[in-house]
Design a protein around this motif. Structure first.
Motif, PDB file in Angstrom:
ATOM      1  N   UNK A 150      -4.866 -22.070   9.352  1.00 50.74           N
ATOM      2  CA  UNK A 150      -6.073 -21.519   8.732  1.00 50.74           C
ATOM      3  C   UNK A 150      -7.319 -22.239   9.220  1.00 50.74           C
ATOM      4  N   UNK A 151      -7.269 -23.558   9.221  1.00 48.18           N
ATOM      5  CA  UNK A 151      -8.444 -24.355   9.568  1.00 48.18           C
ATOM      6  C   UNK A 151      -8.816 -24.188  11.033  1.00 48.18           C
ATOM      7  N   UNK A 152      -7.818 -24.081  11.900  1.00 51.57           N
ATOM      8  CA  UNK A 152      -8.093 -24.017  13.347  1.00 51.57           C
ATOM      9  C   UNK A 152      -8.232 -22.600  13.877  1.00 51.57           C
ATOM     10  N   UNK A 187      -3.337 -14.768  12.206  1.00 46.16           N
ATOM     11  CA  UNK A 187      -2.139 -14.474  11.432  1.00 46.16           C
ATOM     12  C   UNK A 187      -2.292 -13.099  10.809  1.00 46.16           C
ATOM     13  N   UNK A 188      -1.311 -12.268  10.967  1.00 46.15           N
ATOM     14  CA  UNK A 188      -1.395 -10.926  10.418  1.00 46.15           C
ATOM     15  C   UNK A 188      -1.391 -10.927   8.895  1.00 46.15           C
ATOM     16  N   UNK A 201     -15.080 -16.049  13.736  1.00 46.99           N
ATOM     17  CA  UNK A 201     -14.412 -17.132  14.440  1.00 46.99           C
ATOM     18  C   UNK A 201     -13.289 -16.556  15.293  1.00 46.99           C
ATOM     19  N   UNK A 202     -12.488 -17.416  15.909  1.00 47.27           N
ATOM     20  CA  UNK A 202     -11.461 -16.950  16.836  1.00 47.27           C
ATOM     21  C   UNK A 202     -10.377 -16.122  16.155  1.00 47.27           C
ATOM     22  N   UNK A 203     -10.266 -16.238  14.836  1.00 41.38           N
ATOM     23  CA  UNK A 203      -9.280 -15.449  14.096  1.00 41.38           C
ATOM     24  C   UNK A 203      -9.887 -14.193  13.494  1.00 41.38           C
ATOM     25  N   UNK A 204     -11.133 -13.891  13.834  1.00 40.40           N
ATOM     26  CA  UNK A 204     -11.783 -12.687  13.332  1.00 40.40           C
ATOM     27  C   UNK A 204     -12.275 -12.790  11.908  1.00 40.40           C
ATOM     28  N   UNK A 244      -9.793  -9.055   3.539  1.00 38.35           N
ATOM     29  CA  UNK A 244      -8.416  -9.292   3.981  1.00 38.35           C
ATOM     30  C   UNK A 244      -8.307 -10.529   4.850  1.00 38.35           C
ATOM     31  N   UNK A 245      -9.261 -10.733   5.748  1.00 39.97           N
ATOM     32  CA  UNK A 245      -9.158 -11.820   6.713  1.00 39.97           C
ATOM     33  C   UNK A 245      -9.756 -13.133   6.224  1.00 39.97           C
ATOM     34  N   UNK A 246     -10.553 -13.104   5.173  1.00 35.84           N
ATOM     35  CA  UNK A 246     -11.075 -14.345   4.620  1.00 35.84           C
ATOM     36  C   UNK A 246     -12.358 -14.815   5.279  1.00 35.84           C
TER      37      UNK A 246
END
Length: 467
Positions: free
Chosen positions: A90-92, A96-97, A205-208, A244-246
């Protein structure tokens, strides 16, 4: 994934944590979580369901950097290796779907309602139900809170009840079952909002995940900070993707006094997240001095356990902080903060706010009283400040463009039609015709607005000497 336990020294305390190849490549920042020993009980929010979070008193040890970090590290030790890896992902910004289905959603909403009914102290919630039960029971509205707590029905219920108490405290009973818009904000809050020191960024961020950036140090009141946070958050949760993605939060604390008043402001501001439908997946606290570190320690003390273990601190110059954030999926240049905490995207951000305000006025019920006029509004009054207001200038331009047609109009009815059309044009562009009323502004009647336009036509005719 190769895992092991290694010791790391951070902020003069020794902590142990699970690591992986990915984690070894990243800078080791403070690991934060909750605690269970006696000295820590004053900042344990894990079992707290008190809805009055804005009136909580800051714990005495909330400014003690070493003690708070030591307390938080104890809880990090209690996590399983699997849970630690989830925190690191989560932090980095490891993607994750997020899986949801209709059965999961409906079961969650039903469970959340049952949990709400079990709570004893929910006066503001009950008041809201009495005023507009349909608003309170909106499926999409409740789902945002359920997602904020990863479908934990009890936590979502507590957050939902707190939300209405926070809203009542900040905006009063009149706005309890209304979506908050810029026209509801007071002058100080509008100043804070348009300063750009608290933004929902349009990049991820890189995780959207959506990024919220805030800079402390500006001379805004605690209430202004809180109202701004409420408005910004509720504006962005309208997008299900962000729910959904936070969210990722990046907070800058300037090198300024760490007096009790400032610390209390930090504490209260950090607590408001417990009443908002936002799942914070990483909290980055950035500072450039020991005094800034003390204030940000208060934020660690205030947030809930899930956020504590996802908190990282960054110390140094702005460039050093940006490079550090890059290790957590936030590209350099993403955060619009330059040297000296100067906001680098201020013009574009303010333009976005103006556009949002226009959209709000076209979608939401018209407010009869406005604290701060918008650029599109027409102000009644004499003197340069009124005449130079952007909306008044635009109105005079419209009158000039329609003057020939107005002068040629053969009947009073034809002239009236032209003035009505101009009033409608202003309104279609989200403008209001406002007159001063004490410290605020109120909307005038349609006929008064039309008379205002007629008066401008007469003034223009006299000025150009058209008889």
């Amino acid at each position: 994934m190769n895992q092991g336990l290694i010791p790391a020294r951070d902020n003069n305390i020794k902590i142990w944590f699970a690591t992986s190849t990915h984690e070894k490549r990243c800078s080791m920042s403070t690991m934060n979580n909750e605690h269970y020993d006696e000295r820590a009980s004053v900042i344990d929010h894990s079992e707290d369901s008190n809805p009055n979070i804005l009136s909580e008193k800051m714990p005495e040890n909330a400014t003690n950097v070493d003690e708070i970090d030591s307390i938080i590290a104890q809880q990090m030790m209690k996590l399983s290796v699997e849970d630690r890896e989830k925190v690191y992902s989560d932090v980095h910004g490891v993607k994750e779907g997020k899986k949801e289905n209709e059965e999961m959603i409906q079961d969650g909403l039903d469970s959340m309602q049952r949990e709400i009914e079990k709570l004893q102290h929910k006066e503001a919630y009950d008041m809201a139900c009495t005023k507009d039960q349909k608003y309170v029971e909106s499926r999409s509205f409740q789902l945002a809170f359920l997602r904020a707590d990863s479908f934990d029905a009890r936590k979502a219920a507590i957050r939902f009840v707190r939300h209405f108490q926070v809203k009542l405290d900040l905006f009063g009973e009149e706005k309890l079952v209304m979506d908050i818009v810029q026209d509801d904000l007071d002058r100080d809050t509008m100043g804070a909002l348009y300063s750009g020191t608290g933004q929902i960024l349009d990049t991820t961020d890189s995780a959207g995940r959506c990024i919220i950036a805030a800079v402390f140090g500006a001379p805004w009141t605690t209430r202004a900070y809180l109202q701004r946070a409420f408005y910004n958050t509720m504006m962005t949760i309208r997008d299900p993707y962000k729910q959904i993605h936070g969210y990722i939060i990046v907070v800058y604390s300037l090198a300024h006094s760490s007096q009790q008043g400032d610390a209390s402001k930090h504490y209260t501001f950090s607590r408001i997240s417990e009443g908002l439908p936002v799942r914070i997946e990483a909290l980055h606290l950035c500072h450039d001095s020991p005094k800034g570190q003390v204030l940000l320690t208060v934020s660690k003390a205030a947030v809930n356990p899930s956020i504590k273990i996802r908190t990282r601190t960054h110390y140094g110059t702005n460039q050093q902080i940006m490079l550090s954030l890059a290790g957590y999926g936030i590209k350099p240049g993403t955060i619009p903060v330059g040297e000296g905490c100067k906001i680098t995207n201020l013009d574009a951000y303010q333009q976005r706010l103006h556009q949002m305000r226009s959209i709000e006025r076209l979608k939401e019920p018209k407010r009869q009283k406005i604290n701060v006029p918008s650029r599109s509004d027409i102000l009644f009054g004499k003197g340069t400040p009124f005449q130079n207001h952007h909306g008044n200038v635009q109105l005079r331009n419209m009158v000039s463009e329609r003057y020939k047609a107005y002068a040629k109009a053969a009947t009073k009815g034809q002239k009236m039609q032209i003035t009505k059309e101009i009033v409608q044009t202003v309104q279609q562009n989200s403008g209001l015709f406002l007159r001063p009323d004490g410290g605020s502004w109120v909307c005038v009647e349609e006929e008064a607005a039309r008379q205002k336009v007629s008066a401008l036509f007469r003034s223009l005719r006299i000025r150009i000497g058209d008889t």
